[in-house]
Design a protein around this motif. Structure first.
Motif, PDB file in Angstrom:
ATOM      1  N   ASP A  81     115.648  -1.546 -76.009  1.00  0.00           N
ATOM      2  CA  ASP A  81     114.325  -2.138 -75.943  1.00  0.00           C
ATOM      3  C   ASP A  81     114.756  -3.719 -76.627  1.00  0.00           C
ATOM      4  O   ASP A  81     114.014  -4.334 -75.972  1.00  0.00           O
ATOM      5  CB  ASP A  81     113.405  -1.577 -76.767  1.00  0.00           C
ATOM      6  CG  ASP A  81     113.622  -1.317 -78.307  1.00  0.00           C
ATOM      7  OD1 ASP A  81     114.666  -1.240 -78.850  1.00  0.00           O
ATOM      8  OD2 ASP A  81     112.697  -1.211 -79.121  1.00  0.00           O
ATOM      9  N   ARG A  82     115.652  -3.751 -77.387  1.00  0.00           N
ATOM     10  CA  ARG A  82     115.972  -5.110 -77.838  1.00  0.00           C
ATOM     11  C   ARG A  82     117.243  -5.513 -77.660  1.00  0.00           C
ATOM     12  O   ARG A  82     118.130  -5.385 -78.626  1.00  0.00           O
ATOM     13  CB  ARG A  82     115.680  -5.408 -79.261  1.00  0.00           C
ATOM     14  CG  ARG A  82     114.074  -5.635 -79.479  1.00  0.00           C
ATOM     15  CD  ARG A  82     113.834  -5.620 -80.953  1.00  0.00           C
ATOM     16  NE  ARG A  82     113.602  -4.485 -81.467  1.00  0.00           N
ATOM     17  CZ  ARG A  82     113.361  -3.926 -82.741  1.00  0.00           C
ATOM     18  NH1 ARG A  82     112.920  -4.733 -83.613  1.00  0.00           N
ATOM     19  NH2 ARG A  82     113.565  -2.703 -83.082  1.00  0.00           N
ATOM     20  N   PRO A  83     117.851  -5.868 -76.550  1.00  0.00           N
ATOM     21  CA  PRO A  83     119.240  -5.841 -76.121  1.00  0.00           C
ATOM     22  C   PRO A  83     119.768  -6.910 -76.896  1.00  0.00           C
ATOM     23  O   PRO A  83     119.431  -8.053 -76.943  1.00  0.00           O
ATOM     24  CB  PRO A  83     119.354  -5.841 -74.606  1.00  0.00           C
ATOM     25  CG  PRO A  83     117.991  -6.293 -74.357  1.00  0.00           C
ATOM     26  CD  PRO A  83     116.914  -5.964 -75.271  1.00  0.00           C
ATOM     27  N   PHE A  84     121.223  -6.926 -77.121  1.00  0.00           N
ATOM     28  CA  PHE A  84     122.094  -7.913 -77.443  1.00  0.00           C
ATOM     29  C   PHE A  84     122.840  -8.425 -76.348  1.00  0.00           C
ATOM     30  O   PHE A  84     123.287  -7.792 -75.395  1.00  0.00           O
ATOM     31  CB  PHE A  84     122.930  -7.274 -78.369  1.00  0.00           C
ATOM     32  CG  PHE A  84     124.057  -8.573 -79.041  1.00  0.00           C
ATOM     33  CD1 PHE A  84     123.576  -9.515 -79.674  1.00  0.00           C
ATOM     34  CD2 PHE A  84     125.209  -8.682 -78.332  1.00  0.00           C
ATOM     35  CE1 PHE A  84     124.411 -10.522 -80.190  1.00  0.00           C
ATOM     36  CE2 PHE A  84     126.243  -9.799 -78.745  1.00  0.00           C
ATOM     37  CZ  PHE A  84     125.649 -10.614 -79.819  1.00  0.00           C
ATOM     38  N   ILE A  85     122.928  -9.832 -76.282  1.00  0.00           N
ATOM     39  CA  ILE A  85     123.512 -10.330 -75.062  1.00  0.00           C
ATOM     40  C   ILE A  85     124.240 -11.628 -75.490  1.00  0.00           C
ATOM     41  O   ILE A  85     123.743 -12.158 -76.368  1.00  0.00           O
ATOM     42  CB  ILE A  85     122.398 -10.743 -73.667  1.00  0.00           C
ATOM     43  CG1 ILE A  85     123.025 -11.109 -72.684  1.00  0.00           C
ATOM     44  CG2 ILE A  85     121.271 -11.713 -74.281  1.00  0.00           C
ATOM     45  CD1 ILE A  85     122.079 -10.977 -71.232  1.00  0.00           C
ATOM     46  N   TYR A  86     125.471 -11.911 -74.972  1.00  0.00           N
ATOM     47  CA  TYR A  86     126.268 -12.906 -75.051  1.00  0.00           C
ATOM     48  C   TYR A  86     125.543 -14.278 -74.557  1.00  0.00           C
ATOM     49  O   TYR A  86     125.780 -14.296 -73.144  1.00  0.00           O
ATOM     50  CB  TYR A  86     127.676 -12.748 -74.911  1.00  0.00           C
ATOM     51  CG  TYR A  86     128.344 -11.761 -75.838  1.00  0.00           C
ATOM     52  CD1 TYR A  86     128.593 -12.218 -76.961  1.00  0.00           C
ATOM     53  CD2 TYR A  86     128.593 -10.479 -75.449  1.00  0.00           C
ATOM     54  CE1 TYR A  86     129.330 -11.052 -77.752  1.00  0.00           C
ATOM     55  CE2 TYR A  86     129.271  -9.458 -76.271  1.00  0.00           C
ATOM     56  CZ  TYR A  86     129.348 -10.037 -77.500  1.00  0.00           C
ATOM     57  OH  TYR A  86     130.054  -9.068 -78.516  1.00  0.00           O
TER      58      TYR A  86
END
Ligand code: ATP
Length: 252
Positions: A81-86
């Protein structure tokens, strides 16, 4: 296939997930519903192998995630639901990076990534840094990244939030086609209409326990109210105090 047996998670003395048993077979789109704080995200994070259960077991495509975490996770795509993205990667670089984590590269992945970006209208943003993406575009690249290595099982927390109508339709079509090919999806949502129209079966969780589980027809039959929609079933099972509470607020 996902097999969950007596899954439990405690935080100190608080039990967030309390002895859940659930099987999601191949080819099924399973919808996970429940009020805020019911334990959906906690359950899905355990199924995805990023949160360790206090007790119980989980098998992904027959593989126990505690005993063989790498093999189990190789068969799994997770959309949190709260993704990490580079931020400093471009869209295509991000998809290549995720495929690489699963040991996949080459022309098949390039083709797959391009197809996914095309499907989600991201092609013209393919070589732009993710930091310039809007909220919905980030959501779409995250969703694409969960599909890029063609996992057998996808676990997805609230996939529709922030998507425009076309992207939501693309996602529904992608999910449908994916399960038609024998893969498995477990999806949480607060949008009852999404659950009712998309999911083969629905589980309603409250206070860490599954209160009801089945097809819409089975849920209605259990409720012995043949014409009820999911909203009525959901509210009754999870405590329909909404009207009274709202009246209390409005009456001051
Ligand atoms: P929502 O619909 O609001 O996203 P949810 O069904 O996904 O809710 P969870 O996020 O799984 O609910 O939370 C279940 C319960 O566990 C909540 O009461 C929450 O406060 C508690 N909880 C979750 N994570 C932690 C943590 N790290 N430490 C302590 N309690 C936690």
């Amino acid at each position: 296939m996902i097999e969950i047996v007596q899954l439990t998670k405690r935080y100190g003395t608080f039990t967030a997930v309390n002895g859940i048993d659930l099987v999601v077979p191949r080819g099924e789109l399973f919808g996970f519903l429940g009020p805020n704080g019911a334990g959906k995200t906690t359950t899905m994070r355990m199924v995805a192998g990023i949160l360790r259960p206090t007790a119980g077991s989980i098998r992904i495509a027959g593989i126990d995630i505690a005993l063989e975490p790498v093999a189990a996770k190789a068969r799994l795509g997770f959309i949190p639901d709260r993704p990490f993205i580079y931020e400093k990667l471009t869209g295509i670089e991000f998809l290549r990076f995720v495929a690489g984590l699963y040991g996949q590269e080459g022309s098949a992945i390039e083709r797959r990534a391009d197809e996914l970006m095309e499907a989600f209208d991201l092609t013209e943003w393919r070589d732009e840094l993710v930091e310039s993406y809007s909220h919905g575009m980030r959501q779409k690249i995250i969703i694409s990244s969960a599909f890029v290595h063609r996992p057998e099982v996808i676990v997805v927390d609230e996939p529709m939030v922030g998507l425009d109508p076309k992207a939501a339709k693309t996602l529904k079509d992608l999910f449908r086609e994916y399960t038609r090919r024998g893969h498995t999806i477990m999806m949480s949502t607060h949008t009852l209409e999404v659950a009712q129209t998309m999911c083969d079966r629905i589980g309603i969780i409250q206070k860490g326990q599954i209160r009801a589980c089945g097809t819409m027809d089975e849920l209605r039959a259990n409720a012995e109210r043949g014409d009820e929609g999911l909203e009525e079933i959901f509210l009754r099972l999870t405590g329909d105090n909404v009207g009274r509470e709202l009246a209390g607020v409005l009456d001051g």
